[in-house]
Design an enzyme around this catalytic site. Sequence first.
Site, PDB file in Angstrom:
ATOM      1  N   ASN A  28       0.876  -1.166   0.000  1.00  0.00           N
ATOM      2  CA  ASN A  28       0.000   0.000   0.000  1.00  0.00           C
ATOM      3  C   ASN A  28       0.921   1.226   0.000  1.00  0.00           C
ATOM      4  O   ASN A  28       1.455   1.617   1.035  1.00  0.00           O
ATOM      5  CB  ASN A  28      -0.877  -0.043   1.256  1.00  0.00           C
ATOM      6  CG  ASN A  28      -1.848   1.121   1.327  1.00  0.00           C
ATOM      7  OD1 ASN A  28      -1.785   2.040   0.497  1.00  0.00           O
ATOM      8  ND2 ASN A  28      -2.741   1.085   2.305  1.00  0.00           N
ATOM      9  N   ARG A 111      -2.465  -1.977  -3.593  1.00  0.00           N
ATOM     10  CA  ARG A 111      -3.666  -1.167  -3.431  1.00  0.00           C
ATOM     11  C   ARG A 111      -3.566   0.014  -4.396  1.00  0.00           C
ATOM     12  O   ARG A 111      -2.571   0.750  -4.382  1.00  0.00           O
ATOM     13  CB  ARG A 111      -3.744  -0.642  -2.006  1.00  0.00           C
ATOM     14  CG  ARG A 111      -4.932   0.272  -1.833  1.00  0.00           C
ATOM     15  CD  ARG A 111      -4.940   0.943  -0.483  1.00  0.00           C
ATOM     16  NE  ARG A 111      -6.123   1.765  -0.362  1.00  0.00           N
ATOM     17  CZ  ARG A 111      -6.192   2.880   0.332  1.00  0.00           C
ATOM     18  NH1 ARG A 111      -5.135   3.311   0.997  1.00  0.00           N
ATOM     19  NH2 ARG A 111      -7.301   3.563   0.394  1.00  0.00           N
ATOM     20  N   HIS A 200     -12.741   2.945  -0.317  1.00  0.00           N
ATOM     21  CA  HIS A 200     -12.763   1.898   0.730  1.00  0.00           C
ATOM     22  C   HIS A 200     -13.395   0.609   0.213  1.00  0.00           C
ATOM     23  O   HIS A 200     -13.930  -0.188   0.986  1.00  0.00           O
ATOM     24  CB  HIS A 200     -13.582   2.339   1.969  1.00  0.00           C
ATOM     25  CG  HIS A 200     -12.979   3.439   2.770  1.00  0.00           C
ATOM     26  ND1 HIS A 200     -13.754   4.404   3.384  1.00  0.00           N
ATOM     27  CD2 HIS A 200     -11.703   3.726   3.094  1.00  0.00           C
ATOM     28  CE1 HIS A 200     -12.970   5.249   4.035  1.00  0.00           C
ATOM     29  NE2 HIS A 200     -11.720   4.854   3.874  1.00  0.00           N
ATOM     30  N   ARG A 261     -12.141  15.551   7.300  1.00  0.00           N
ATOM     31  CA  ARG A 261     -12.904  15.961   6.104  1.00  0.00           C
ATOM     32  C   ARG A 261     -14.346  16.272   6.461  1.00  0.00           C
ATOM     33  O   ARG A 261     -14.942  15.588   7.300  1.00  0.00           O
ATOM     34  CB  ARG A 261     -12.893  14.841   5.055  1.00  0.00           C
ATOM     35  CG  ARG A 261     -11.541  14.588   4.473  1.00  0.00           C
ATOM     36  CD  ARG A 261     -11.564  13.431   3.487  1.00  0.00           C
ATOM     37  NE  ARG A 261     -10.380  12.615   3.669  1.00  0.00           N
ATOM     38  CZ  ARG A 261     -10.327  11.298   3.467  1.00  0.00           C
ATOM     39  NH1 ARG A 261     -11.368  10.645   3.047  1.00  0.00           N
ATOM     40  NH2 ARG A 261      -9.204  10.655   3.673  1.00  0.00           N
ATOM     41  N   ASP A 302      -9.496  12.289  17.037  1.00  0.00           N
ATOM     42  CA  ASP A 302      -9.479  10.946  17.606  1.00  0.00           C
ATOM     43  C   ASP A 302     -10.726  10.749  18.467  1.00  0.00           C
ATOM     44  O   ASP A 302     -10.942  11.483  19.436  1.00  0.00           O
ATOM     45  CB  ASP A 302      -8.215  10.736  18.435  1.00  0.00           C
ATOM     46  CG  ASP A 302      -8.028   9.271  18.792  1.00  0.00           C
ATOM     47  OD1 ASP A 302      -9.002   8.627  19.234  1.00  0.00           O
ATOM     48  OD2 ASP A 302      -6.900   8.766  18.619  1.00  0.00           O
ATOM     49  N   MET A 303     -11.532   9.752  18.101  1.00  0.00           N
ATOM     50  CA  MET A 303     -12.809   9.554  18.797  1.00  0.00           C
ATOM     51  C   MET A 303     -12.627   9.261  20.283  1.00  0.00           C
ATOM     52  O   MET A 303     -13.473   9.609  21.099  1.00  0.00           O
ATOM     53  CB  MET A 303     -13.584   8.441  18.096  1.00  0.00           C
ATOM     54  CG  MET A 303     -15.019   8.305  18.511  1.00  0.00           C
ATOM     55  SD  MET A 303     -15.990   9.847  18.448  1.00  0.00           S
ATOM     56  CE  MET A 303     -16.409   9.958  16.713  1.00  0.00           C
ATOM     57  N   ARG A 304     -11.492   8.643  20.645  1.00  0.00           N
ATOM     58  CA  ARG A 304     -11.248   8.389  22.078  1.00  0.00           C
ATOM     59  C   ARG A 304     -11.169   9.688  22.849  1.00  0.00           C
ATOM     60  O   ARG A 304     -11.758   9.842  23.925  1.00  0.00           O
ATOM     61  CB  ARG A 304      -9.926   7.625  22.270  1.00  0.00           C
ATOM     62  CG  ARG A 304      -9.991   6.185  21.917  1.00  0.00           C
ATOM     63  CD  ARG A 304      -8.626   5.606  21.725  1.00  0.00           C
ATOM     64  NE  ARG A 304      -8.037   6.094  20.470  1.00  0.00           N
ATOM     65  CZ  ARG A 304      -7.075   5.475  19.806  1.00  0.00           C
ATOM     66  NH1 ARG A 304      -6.558   4.369  20.281  1.00  0.00           N
ATOM     67  NH2 ARG A 304      -6.606   5.965  18.679  1.00  0.00           N
ATOM     68  N   GLY A 350     -11.445   1.741  12.605  1.00  0.00           N
ATOM     69  CA  GLY A 350     -11.026   2.178  13.945  1.00  0.00           C
ATOM     70  C   GLY A 350     -12.150   2.625  14.862  1.00  0.00           C
ATOM     71  O   GLY A 350     -12.259   2.160  16.008  1.00  0.00           O
ATOM     72  N   GLU A 353     -15.134  -0.259  14.986  1.00  0.00           N
ATOM     73  CA  GLU A 353     -14.802  -1.473  15.725  1.00  0.00           C
ATOM     74  C   GLU A 353     -14.618  -1.231  17.217  1.00  0.00           C
ATOM     75  O   GLU A 353     -14.772  -2.147  18.021  1.00  0.00           O
ATOM     76  CB  GLU A 353     -13.500  -2.081  15.170  1.00  0.00           C
ATOM     77  CG  GLU A 353     -13.666  -2.652  13.783  1.00  0.00           C
ATOM     78  CD  GLU A 353     -12.338  -2.950  13.116  1.00  0.00           C
ATOM     79  OE1 GLU A 353     -11.355  -3.272  13.810  1.00  0.00           O
ATOM     80  OE2 GLU A 353     -12.285  -2.840  11.878  1.00  0.00           O
ATOM     81  N   ASN A 354     -14.260   0.014  17.557  1.00  0.00           N
ATOM     82  CA  ASN A 354     -13.868   0.266  18.948  1.00  0.00           C
ATOM     83  C   ASN A 354     -14.770   1.188  19.747  1.00  0.00           C
ATOM     84  O   ASN A 354     -14.767   1.134  20.978  1.00  0.00           O
ATOM     85  CB  ASN A 354     -12.451   0.867  18.971  1.00  0.00           C
ATOM     86  CG  ASN A 354     -11.422  -0.103  18.441  1.00  0.00           C
ATOM     87  OD1 ASN A 354     -11.223  -1.169  19.008  1.00  0.00           O
ATOM     88  ND2 ASN A 354     -10.794   0.249  17.338  1.00  0.00           N
ATOM     89  N   GLU A 404      -8.251  -5.052   5.025  1.00  0.00           N
ATOM     90  CA  GLU A 404      -8.057  -4.716   3.612  1.00  0.00           C
ATOM     91  C   GLU A 404      -6.875  -5.466   2.999  1.00  0.00           C
ATOM     92  O   GLU A 404      -6.919  -5.854   1.836  1.00  0.00           O
ATOM     93  CB  GLU A 404      -7.883  -3.192   3.463  1.00  0.00           C
ATOM     94  CG  GLU A 404      -9.204  -2.463   3.659  1.00  0.00           C
ATOM     95  CD  GLU A 404      -9.041  -1.007   4.027  1.00  0.00           C
ATOM     96  OE1 GLU A 404      -8.621  -0.748   5.184  1.00  0.00           O
ATOM     97  OE2 GLU A 404      -9.315  -0.141   3.193  1.00  0.00           O
TER      98      GLU A 404
HETATM   99  P1  ADP Z   1      -7.577   5.095   8.858  1.00  0.00           P
HETATM  100  O1  ADP Z   1      -7.240   3.723   8.358  1.00  0.00           O
HETATM  101  O2  ADP Z   1      -8.668   5.775   8.103  1.00  0.00           O
HETATM  102  O3  ADP Z   1      -6.411   5.969   9.139  1.00  0.00           O
HETATM  103  P2  ADP Z   1      -8.499   3.671  11.214  1.00  0.00           P
HETATM  104  O4  ADP Z   1      -9.517   2.768  10.653  1.00  0.00           O
HETATM  105  O5  ADP Z   1      -7.221   3.105  11.663  1.00  0.00           O
HETATM  106  O6  ADP Z   1      -8.249   4.901  10.273  1.00  0.00           O
HETATM  107  O7  ADP Z   1      -9.196   4.463  12.425  1.00  0.00           O
HETATM  108  C1  ADP Z   1      -8.483   5.419  13.149  1.00  0.00           C
HETATM  109  C2  ADP Z   1      -9.417   6.067  14.126  1.00  0.00           C
HETATM  110  O8  ADP Z   1     -10.035   5.086  14.946  1.00  0.00           O
HETATM  111  C3  ADP Z   1      -8.735   6.991  15.115  1.00  0.00           C
HETATM  112  O9  ADP Z   1      -8.591   8.282  14.587  1.00  0.00           O
HETATM  113  C4  ADP Z   1      -9.689   6.982  16.299  1.00  0.00           C
HETATM  114  O10 ADP Z   1     -10.626   8.024  16.117  1.00  0.00           O
HETATM  115  C5  ADP Z   1     -10.440   5.677  16.161  1.00  0.00           C
HETATM  116  N1  ADP Z   1     -10.172   4.765  17.260  1.00  0.00           N
HETATM  117  C6  ADP Z   1      -9.167   3.869  17.370  1.00  0.00           C
HETATM  118  N2  ADP Z   1      -9.275   3.205  18.537  1.00  0.00           N
HETATM  119  C7  ADP Z   1     -10.353   3.679  19.179  1.00  0.00           C
HETATM  120  C8  ADP Z   1     -10.995   3.402  20.423  1.00  0.00           C
HETATM  121  N3  ADP Z   1     -10.533   2.480  21.259  1.00  0.00           N
HETATM  122  N4  ADP Z   1     -12.096   4.103  20.733  1.00  0.00           N
HETATM  123  C9  ADP Z   1     -12.583   5.029  19.899  1.00  0.00           C
HETATM  124  N5  ADP Z   1     -12.039   5.327  18.719  1.00  0.00           N
HETATM  125  C10 ADP Z   1     -10.936   4.675  18.358  1.00  0.00           C
END
Ligand code: ADP
Length: 431
Positions: A28, A111, A200, A261, A302-304, A350, A353-354, A404
């Site tokens: 990639n 990719r 995607h 974005r 970052d969603m965390r 990300g 899943e989390n 992927e």
């Molecule tokens: P990309 O491949 O588009 O760069 P990812 O699929 O790896 O992105 O997702 C990254 C994002 O996932 C991070 O910016 C964060 O917002 C989110 N993320 C990762 N771990 C967690 C978590 N434990 N809780 C909430 N959000 C998470």
Amino acid sequence: MSSHPSPTTAASGGPRPATRASRVLVLNSGSSSVKYQLLDMRDSSRLAVGLVERIGEETSRLKHTPLTGGRTREQVGPIADHDAALKAVATELAADGLGLDSAELAAIGHRVVHGGQRFTEPTVVDDAVLAEIERLIPVAPLHNPANLTGIRTAMALRPDLPQVAVFDTAFHTTMPESAARYAIDVRTADEHRIRRYGFHGTSHAYVSRETARLLGKAPEDVNVIVLHLGNGASASAVRGGRCVDTSMGLTPLEGLVMGTRSGDVDPAVIFHLQRVGGMSTDEIDTLLNKRSGLIGLCGDNDMREIRRRVDEGDEQARLAFDIYIHRLKKYIGAYYAVLGRVDAVAFTAGVGENAAPVREAAVAGLEQLGLVVDGDLNAVRSGEPRLISPRDARVAVAVVPTDEELEIATQTYALVGESGGSGAGLGEGNA
Ligand code: ADP
């Protein structure tokens, strides 16, 4: 990518002898980075994973993890270009007995972000394919040049080996014209190849298929809404294994609220910023792609971190979260209507899943549509595909980790595997 489950470790004791070429290297290539994975397609196990970052800078970094035994190795120092990067990767792989000169390597899968309308399937690269990917640069100026560099470098390194391009857009080429066309003057749109391509695609393909598997059904028998929520985010409506609509468009800017974005905006915002705001096209491009979305709304992408701030009562973070969820909900509703019958909604990448609060909030209030999330199931942390809706729910809500690289390797191997990786007779490309 952090969204991926931990790589499957190959059986210990080092690489096994192969009776025929069974390994696929997945590359990639970004503008200043190369991510790679070497897989053994007999059991889809990872043999090595790694990343080269900051190519062209003094502080380039190569991080390589062999999964056949051995530790992660890291080196920092100048790596001038993609050619040097791939050679450094080859050296690392060779040190683990996994060299690119091995007869066990069946193909290299690349990719490629934009395949336009022409590439509907993974395609063995030849000169005509290279020329077509190049012709698409105007619609993917950030991605396709880097992808091309990666392919050309790999070709120079192993000219005898099939190089397969796997396109982010391919899965979406099944969209009907009614979904793929924008309602703008047809001649102008055609002249400039303006339409919805979607991105995607390897993730949407993989996750929709895995969701069917989770339900114990064939992909042809299920309708799925896939929500790929990473830093970039997109939704797709998949009917019987075929994409019928997706939220990203001509570029990956359209659709959901993303990390940086904006997703959907009134196009007139752009004229307004030009005419009234005095901004240049490039400034607006940067604004909408890099300084908008969650980071533009609250300063964090970052969603965390956003959830932490929401829990502390931060109003700005709360509003950003609410805008993110509102948009997500709109797309779930829209794709429900597009599909008519929905068997599952699958969250991936990300955030998907989390972030349990995102999943809970996105589905809240949609009971009338048969969408319900079970609080306990939603709180479980796991790298496995799983249902988070109650047993008797009309529509399954699922968390399905994306992969992927595995999808690229699988598609690559399916194309060249039968030939034993010799590449003989594969020069045509099936674009
Ligand atoms: P990309 O491949 O588009 O760069 P990812 O699929 O790896 O992105 O997702 C990254 C994002 O996932 C991070 O910016 C964060 O917002 C989110 N993320 C990762 N771990 C967690 C978590 N434990 N809780 C909430 N959000 C998470």
